[in-house]
Scaffold this motif. Structure first.
Motif, PDB file in Angstrom:
ATOM      1  N   VAL A  74       0.853  -1.196   0.000  1.00  0.00           N
ATOM      2  CA  VAL A  74       0.000   0.000   0.000  1.00  0.00           C
ATOM      3  C   VAL A  74       0.882   1.238   0.000  1.00  0.00           C
ATOM      4  O   VAL A  74       2.069   1.175   0.303  1.00  0.00           O
ATOM      5  N   THR A  75       0.262   2.354  -0.345  1.00  0.00           N
ATOM      6  CA  THR A  75       0.912   3.656  -0.210  1.00  0.00           C
ATOM      7  C   THR A  75       0.189   4.383   0.909  1.00  0.00           C
ATOM      8  O   THR A  75      -1.029   4.562   0.852  1.00  0.00           O
ATOM      9  N   ASP A 116      -0.310   3.642  -6.894  1.00  0.00           N
ATOM     10  CA  ASP A 116      -0.674   4.200  -8.196  1.00  0.00           C
ATOM     11  C   ASP A 116       0.166   5.459  -8.385  1.00  0.00           C
ATOM     12  O   ASP A 116      -0.015   6.429  -7.651  1.00  0.00           O
ATOM     13  N   HIS A 117       1.083   5.458  -9.344  1.00  0.00           N
ATOM     14  CA  HIS A 117       2.039   6.569  -9.466  1.00  0.00           C
ATOM     15  C   HIS A 117       1.377   7.905  -9.773  1.00  0.00           C
ATOM     16  O   HIS A 117       1.831   8.940  -9.325  1.00  0.00           O
ATOM     17  N   VAL A 118       0.250   7.912 -10.505  1.00  0.00           N
ATOM     18  CA  VAL A 118      -0.444   9.169 -10.809  1.00  0.00           C
ATOM     19  C   VAL A 118      -1.044   9.758  -9.534  1.00  0.00           C
ATOM     20  O   VAL A 118      -0.888  10.950  -9.251  1.00  0.00           O
ATOM     21  N   MET A 122      -0.001  13.202  -7.319  1.00  0.00           N
ATOM     22  CA  MET A 122      -0.985  14.208  -6.906  1.00  0.00           C
ATOM     23  C   MET A 122      -0.900  14.457  -5.394  1.00  0.00           C
ATOM     24  O   MET A 122      -0.904  15.604  -4.948  1.00  0.00           O
ATOM     25  N   LEU A 123      -0.808  13.381  -4.599  1.00  0.00           N
ATOM     26  CA  LEU A 123      -0.728  13.527  -3.142  1.00  0.00           C
ATOM     27  C   LEU A 123       0.532  14.275  -2.720  1.00  0.00           C
ATOM     28  O   LEU A 123       0.498  15.111  -1.814  1.00  0.00           O
ATOM     29  N   ALA A 129       3.265  13.445   2.774  1.00  0.00           N
ATOM     30  CA  ALA A 129       4.472  12.615   2.767  1.00  0.00           C
ATOM     31  C   ALA A 129       4.050  11.173   2.514  1.00  0.00           C
ATOM     32  O   ALA A 129       3.165  10.651   3.200  1.00  0.00           O
ATOM     33  N   LEU A 130       4.671  10.532   1.530  1.00  0.00           N
ATOM     34  CA  LEU A 130       4.280   9.184   1.128  1.00  0.00           C
ATOM     35  C   LEU A 130       5.276   8.126   1.561  1.00  0.00           C
ATOM     36  O   LEU A 130       6.479   8.384   1.627  1.00  0.00           O
TER      37      LEU A 130
END
Length: 174
Positions: A74-75, A116-118, A122-123, A129-130
């Motif tokens: 997960v991200t 999901d890289h898109v 955006m986040l 922070a991811l």
């Protein structure tokens, strides 16, 4: 073992075995899997109501089977600003993205999505922070699905429905 009955989250009942399912498997009404004791489990349930992590199922032969959440990639996106966090949730919701929402003890907020890289870009642009990690993903089930995306003892043994009657509305076209 064939399973047709959901009992909800019942901490007072000890399970005979467990099945570990990811978020996509918990969404399915028909599923064949193996329990932690090696026995085969075939699930035949009403579609549209995801299984909850911690929920008990009862097999035809009377065994209790506990649903365990599988860790999956997960991200997780974090931030401390409520407005920024709300904006991120709005944009993800606008795209009908499955997401898990929570806050931490320090007053910050986090959300979790499947990678999901898109969406991740955006986040990050919004200021979150991811971090990619392995975790149990428990997405919100949605306003119209009648359930809750987290387990907290809600008994899913009864049916939920949404009634909409058109004859209550008057339509005027001029």
């Amino acid at each position: 073992m064939d399973v047709y009955q959901r009992l909800g989250v019942k901490p007072e009942i000890s399970a005979d075995c467990c099945i570990t399912l990811d978020h996509l498997q918990r969404d399915r009404g028909r599923l064949r899997t193996s329990a932690n004791d090696g026995s085969e489990v075939r699930i035949f349930l009403e579609r549209g109501k995801p299984l909850l992590v911690g929920e008990l199922l009862q097999s035809e032969c009377g065994k209790f089977i506990k649903v365990v959440g599988a860790e999956e990639l997960v991200t997780t996106a974090r931030c401390d600003n409520w407005i920024t966090f709300s904006r991120a949730c709005y944009h993800l919701g606008n795209r009908h993205v499955k997401l898990q929402i929570a806050n931490n003890d320090e007053g910050g907020y986090w959300l979790r999505i499947t990678p999901d890289h898109v969406l991740e870009e955006m986040l990050e642009l919004l200021g979150l922070a991811l971090e990619k990690e392995l975790a149990v993903f428990i997405p919100e089930s949605g306003a119209y699905r009648g359930g809750h995306g987290h387990s907290h003892g809600h008994d899913s043994g009864h049916s939920h429905s949404l009634h909409h009657r058109h004859e209550q509305h008057e339509h005027h076209h001029h």
